[in-house]
Design a protein around this motif. Structure first.
Motif, PDB file in Angstrom:
ATOM      1  N   LYS A 198       0.824  -1.214   0.000  1.00  0.00           N
ATOM      2  CA  LYS A 198       0.000   0.000   0.000  1.00  0.00           C
ATOM      3  C   LYS A 198       0.850   1.252   0.000  1.00  0.00           C
ATOM      4  O   LYS A 198       0.508   2.259  -0.631  1.00  0.00           O
ATOM      5  N   HIS A 199       1.975   1.223   0.724  1.00  0.00           N
ATOM      6  CA  HIS A 199       2.775   2.433   0.893  1.00  0.00           C
ATOM      7  C   HIS A 199       4.063   2.423   0.075  1.00  0.00           C
ATOM      8  O   HIS A 199       4.875   3.348   0.187  1.00  0.00           O
ATOM      9  N   LYS A 218       0.420   4.885  -8.410  1.00  0.00           N
ATOM     10  CA  LYS A 218      -0.105   4.102  -7.301  1.00  0.00           C
ATOM     11  C   LYS A 218       0.575   4.470  -5.989  1.00  0.00           C
ATOM     12  O   LYS A 218      -0.084   4.662  -4.965  1.00  0.00           O
ATOM     13  N   ASN A 219       1.902   4.596  -5.997  1.00  0.00           N
ATOM     14  CA  ASN A 219       2.645   4.914  -4.775  1.00  0.00           C
ATOM     15  C   ASN A 219       2.284   6.289  -4.222  1.00  0.00           C
ATOM     16  O   ASN A 219       2.384   6.530  -3.021  1.00  0.00           O
ATOM     17  N   ASN A 220       1.878   7.202  -5.102  1.00  0.00           N
ATOM     18  CA  ASN A 220       1.579   8.570  -4.677  1.00  0.00           C
ATOM     19  C   ASN A 220       0.091   8.894  -4.717  1.00  0.00           C
ATOM     20  O   ASN A 220      -0.299  10.050  -4.557  1.00  0.00           O
ATOM     21  N   GLN A 221      -0.735   7.859  -4.939  1.00  0.00           N
ATOM     22  CA  GLN A 221      -2.195   8.006  -4.946  1.00  0.00           C
ATOM     23  C   GLN A 221      -2.640   9.128  -5.890  1.00  0.00           C
ATOM     24  O   GLN A 221      -3.477   9.956  -5.558  1.00  0.00           O
ATOM     25  N   LYS A 272      -4.350  10.580  -9.343  1.00  0.00           N
ATOM     26  CA  LYS A 272      -5.469  10.278 -10.227  1.00  0.00           C
ATOM     27  C   LYS A 272      -5.276  10.960 -11.573  1.00  0.00           C
ATOM     28  O   LYS A 272      -4.604  11.980 -11.678  1.00  0.00           O
ATOM     29  N   TYR A 278      -3.058  13.114 -13.729  1.00  0.00           N
ATOM     30  CA  TYR A 278      -1.720  13.048 -13.155  1.00  0.00           C
ATOM     31  C   TYR A 278      -0.943  14.365 -13.274  1.00  0.00           C
ATOM     32  O   TYR A 278       0.225  14.385 -13.651  1.00  0.00           O
TER      33      TYR A 278
END
Length: 332
Positions: A69-70, A127-130, A132, A135
């Motif tokens: 997740k992180h 993904k790592n920085n959430q 959308k 970008y």
């Protein structure tokens, strides 16, 4: 008179209760009430607030799940928190998250350009920085990089886009998303692999003006930008595992290996006229670097190595460093 006395007595009781530091807090899931100390409530709220560089364990969390997740490794979480096998976590436990490498966004940076700098892919960075779609990045923004990411050194070469060195290369391929976004763990690229013009033979003449299809199957991912803002520099062809992967044209194998993150077992074939074709996610590679191949020759077998879960071939055609839409150059 008696009514006034009762009202006064009730007010006094409320004041005494409040001054003693008690509040009525509903218990979880019952709809009834239970008395808790206000100091306890404050402590619980303090424990639940977000603290930079840490994460509060929730029910069902595992070290592996938190690492995914992180975007940090399982080992770094274990070491940072002195966890002991079998590494069970308790709800409410606070874990320190190791601070991995970051990139400070400069003016003009895009998610794609940053992915190129660190030999990773747009999907992993987002993904790592959430992030959308679309970008958008801002100067000064800090992007968390995947563990092991290393900045790609600047290369100069006046005669060709590829750097001359003895080791093989994947620098002709940009590490962008090359398939359906269903990734599984892959090996992070090591030292930068490069094509060596001096150590491979000159490509033989091409047999025609168009390339042949490298395998038979259905195109499941087309060339270009996708709806979510990600990009495919080639096409992905679904095929049965073990199916033949054939050279699209006469050429010489410029690279054979699996160093580039997400591409799995990959081949680069250099053709005359400055053309390069790429074949990724192979199960087996049947040719070696420096070997000359003929159009239609079987060079590998279809697999699901790298960042995909279903058997398929990722195929690219490049003119120099620039990817082109394979469908415009493939024969019927």
């Amino acid at each position: 008179m008696n009514g006034l006395f009762r009202y006064f007595a009730l007010c006094c009781a409320v004041v005494i209760l409040v001054s003693c530091g008690w509040v009525e807090v509903p218990s979880e899931g019952t709809g009834t009430s239970r008395y808790k100390s206000s100091s306890t409530v404050s402590q619980n709220r303090s424990n639940q607030r977000q603290i930079p560089g840490t994460v509060l364990v929730q029910k069902g969390d595992t070290v592996y799940g938190i690492s995914r997740k992180h975007g940090v490794s399982v080992r770094s979480i274990i070491d940072a928190n002195n966890l002991k096998a079998p590494f069970h976590l308790n709800k409410g436990q606070r874990l320190r998250l190791p601070q991995g490498p970051v990139h400070v966004v400069q003016r003009g940076d895009t998610l794609y350009s940053v992915s190129r700098q660190y030999r990773t892919d747009v999907y992993t960075l987002a993904k790592n920085n959430q992030l959308k779609s679309p970008y958008t990045l801002h100067a000064g923004q800090r992007l968390k990089l995947p563990g092991g990411a290393q900045k790609k050194p600047t290369v100069r070469n006046a005669r060709t886009s590829y750097t001359v060195q003895r080791k093989p290369t994947t620098s002709g391929l940009s590490p962008r998303v090359n398939a359906q976004p269903s990734y599984k763990p892959t090996t992070v690229a090591k030292a930068k692999p490069r094509i060596s013009r001096k150590s491979i033979p000159k490509p033989p003449p091409r047999s025609g003006s168009r390339f042949s299809w490298p395998t038979q199957g259905k195109v499941i991912s087309r060339f270009g930008v996708k709806r979510d803002g990600l990009r495919n520099d080639g096409i992905n062809i679904s095929a049965k595992r073990g199916s033949a992967v054939m050279a699209a044209e006469n050429g010489v194998v410029a690279y054979s290996g699996n160093e580039l993150r997400g591409f799995g077992n990959m081949l680069l074939i250099k053709h005359s006229g400055g053309w390069i074709t790429a074949y990724a996610h192979n199960e087996k590679i049947l040719v070696k670097r420096g070997q000359k191949v003929k159009r239609g020759q079987t060079i590998a077998s279809v697999g699901s190595s790298g960042g995909v879960t279903k058997p398929q071939l990722h195929f690219e055609i490049r003119r120099g460093m620039n990817p082109v839409n394979p469908k415009k150059y493939l024969g019927s």
